[in-house]
Design a protein around this motif. Structure first.
Motif, PDB file in Angstrom:
ATOM      1  N   LEU A 203       0.822  -1.205   0.000  1.00 18.46           N
ATOM      2  CA  LEU A 203       0.000   0.000   0.000  1.00 18.46           C
ATOM      3  C   LEU A 203       0.860   1.260   0.000  1.00 18.46           C
ATOM      4  CD1 LEU A 203      -2.907  -0.979   2.443  1.00 18.46           C
ATOM      5  CD2 LEU A 203      -2.770  -1.239  -0.041  1.00 18.46           C
ATOM      6  N   VAL A 204       1.932   1.277   0.772  1.00 14.65           N
ATOM      7  CA  VAL A 204       2.792   2.461   0.827  1.00 14.65           C
ATOM      8  C   VAL A 204       3.436   2.718  -0.527  1.00 14.65           C
ATOM      9  CG1 VAL A 204       4.920   3.407   1.792  1.00 14.65           C
ATOM     10  CG2 VAL A 204       3.220   2.376   3.303  1.00 14.65           C
ATOM     11  N   THR A 258      -8.641  -2.928  10.275  1.00 18.43           N
ATOM     12  CA  THR A 258      -8.892  -3.532   8.971  1.00 18.43           C
ATOM     13  C   THR A 258      -7.874  -3.011   7.961  1.00 18.43           C
ATOM     14  OG1 THR A 258     -10.394  -1.794   8.199  1.00 18.43           O
ATOM     15  CG2 THR A 258     -11.365  -3.609   9.498  1.00 18.43           C
ATOM     16  N   VAL A 259      -7.772  -3.715   6.837  1.00 17.18           N
ATOM     17  CA  VAL A 259      -6.886  -3.269   5.767  1.00 17.18           C
ATOM     18  C   VAL A 259      -7.351  -1.917   5.234  1.00 17.18           C
ATOM     19  CG1 VAL A 259      -6.098  -3.796   3.422  1.00 17.18           C
ATOM     20  CG2 VAL A 259      -6.161  -5.604   5.149  1.00 17.18           C
ATOM     21  N   THR A 260      -8.657  -1.712   5.167  1.00 21.21           N
ATOM     22  CA  THR A 260      -9.171  -0.408   4.726  1.00 21.21           C
ATOM     23  C   THR A 260      -8.746   0.699   5.685  1.00 21.21           C
ATOM     24  OG1 THR A 260     -11.083  -1.416   3.617  1.00 21.21           O
ATOM     25  CG2 THR A 260     -11.267   0.908   4.239  1.00 21.21           C
ATOM     26  N   GLU A 261      -8.808   0.430   6.986  1.00 27.42           N
ATOM     27  CA  GLU A 261      -8.365   1.428   7.963  1.00 27.42           C
ATOM     28  C   GLU A 261      -6.868   1.692   7.845  1.00 27.42           C
ATOM     29  OE1 GLU A 261     -11.648   0.600  11.514  1.00 27.42           O
ATOM     30  OE2 GLU A 261      -9.792  -0.566  11.428  1.00 27.42           O
ATOM     31  N   GLU A 264      -6.393   4.042   4.963  1.00 29.16           N
ATOM     32  CA  GLU A 264      -6.773   5.405   5.340  1.00 29.16           C
ATOM     33  C   GLU A 264      -5.660   6.075   6.138  1.00 29.16           C
ATOM     34  OE1 GLU A 264     -10.394   4.708   7.423  1.00 29.16           O
ATOM     35  OE2 GLU A 264     -11.615   4.516   5.598  1.00 29.16           O
ATOM     36  N   ALA A 265      -5.014   5.323   7.018  1.00 29.99           N
ATOM     37  CA  ALA A 265      -3.910   5.880   7.810  1.00 29.99           C
ATOM     38  C   ALA A 265      -2.722   6.235   6.921  1.00 29.99           C
ATOM     39  CB  ALA A 265      -3.496   4.885   8.890  1.00 29.99           C
ATOM     40  N   GLY A 311       4.954   5.094  13.334  1.00 31.31           N
ATOM     41  CA  GLY A 311       5.620   4.039  12.576  1.00 31.31           C
ATOM     42  C   GLY A 311       5.369   4.153  11.087  1.00 31.31           C
ATOM     43  N   LEU A 312       4.142   4.456  10.692  1.00 33.56           N
ATOM     44  CA  LEU A 312       3.832   4.603   9.266  1.00 33.56           C
ATOM     45  C   LEU A 312       4.545   5.808   8.665  1.00 33.56           C
ATOM     46  CD1 LEU A 312       0.030   3.743   8.959  1.00 33.56           C
ATOM     47  CD2 LEU A 312       1.978   2.388   8.160  1.00 33.56           C
TER      48      LEU A 312
END
Length: 339
Positions: A203-204, A258-261, A264-265, A311-312
């Protein structure tokens, strides 16, 4: 650099990998003399760039499936700690050569346990939350025996790690080695491989490159993400803890999303418009994953400290620098990994 023959050593098998390279760096920061053993099959050599010239660091190339290199066995009496992180840890990587994955888990672990026995070293096996399979119990405590498809495409890793655990505990029961077993849950941070299939790196990298975002399933499947520095602290605490080594210990972040959350982050940090594409879930992909870390808290005094947002942000910044420097190619679209 070859370390002196009269010094006690820590061996990190798989030390050039994502978590392994961070572990080597932290051990060096704590004054340890570290020998990193890696076959570089899935690791990025650049992970060791900042360690190569350290006077207390040595790299040995070798595959633990084979007989251990002479550079290792000739110094068996010097090793006081042996960490086994040597195995591909995401489905695209470990499914690429399932025979080698299984042999790494079983034969490789046997080789390192025998080295621990010969040297009198304490041994730590990094097992995985994959031993719980697609769990029917939530969150997952260490006494849950799991719901694993023992003949499916992920079995080379799931069952390989379960067999490695059994072997480690048998060595402990027979008094042949002092062992620790960590069951690692989803870990993320710098040094992740961009195309390893882990959901964070997928995702990143997709968000940073402006490509379509790929989510498998409807995005409601959950994971619990632990920043790599917290995981390394947990591994060292487990290795050095005053335990009898008769039980595995979950290491992970109990905060489930969730993966969706997660997406969003990430987009709060990357802040650019994206298009999301949904694809079918991979075979045997766990629907929910969250560790019960009560044992780690009680016996080690450990729990993750790094907030997801922090962390993200660090992870996105690292990938952005890698992409700008040309060290990261566009990641391939691969299924989300549970580890």
């Amino acid at each position: 650099m070859k370390l002196a023959q009269d010094q006690s050593l820590t061996l990190v098998a798989g030390g050039a990998g994502f978590i392994g390279s961070h572990l080597c760096a932290e051990l060096l920061a704590r004054g340890k003399r570290v020998v990193c053993l890696d076959n570089l099959q899935t690791a990025r050599p650049t992970n060791l760039r900042l360690l190569e010239d350290h006077p207390n660091f040595e790299f040995v190339e070798g595959d633990i499936v084979n007989a251990l290199p002479v550079d290792i066995t000739s110094r068996a009496g010097q090793f006081e700690r042996i960490y086994n992180l040597a195995c591909a840890a995401s489905p695209p990587q470990y499914q690429a050569d399932p025979e080698h994955t299984m042999l790494t888990c079983v034969v490789g672990t046997d080789h390192l346990l025998r080295l621990a026995e010969t040297s009198g070293a304490r041994f730590l096996l990094t097992s995985t939350s994959e031993v719980y399979g697609d769990p029917e119990v939530h969150p997952q405590p260490e006494n849950y025996r799991g719901w694993v498809n023992c003949t499916g495409p992920r079995a080379c890793y799931d069952e390989g790690k379960r067999a490695a655990e059994a072997m480690a505990f048998d060595f402990a029961r027979m008094g042949r080695a002092d062992v620790r077993v960590a069951r690692i849950f989803n870990t993320y941070g710098p040094h992740m491989h961009p195309d390893d299939g882990r959901v964070v790196s997928n995702l990143v990298c997709q968000a940073l490159s402006g490509r379509d975002i790929t989510i498998y399933g409807d995005g409601s499947q959950t994971r619990s993400f632990c920043y790599v520095s917290d995981m390394v602290e947990g591994l060292i605490a487990l290795m050095e803890g005053d335990l009898d080594g008769s039980e595995p210990v979950n290491l992970g972040n109990p905060e489930e999303l969730t993966v969706t959350e997660l997406l969003e982050a990430i987009l709060q940090i990357v802040d650019r418009p994206v298009t999301v594409t949904h694809l079918p879930l991979p075979t045997d992909d766990p629907r929910r994953r969250r560790p019960d870390i009560s044992r780690a808290e009680a016996q080690l005094g450990w729990r993750p400290r790094t907030p997801l947002s922090v962390g993200l942000a660090r992870t996105c910044a690292w990938f952005a620098e890698e992409i700008a420097g040309g060290d990261v190619q566009d990641p391939v679209t691969v299924p989300v990994a549970a580890e």
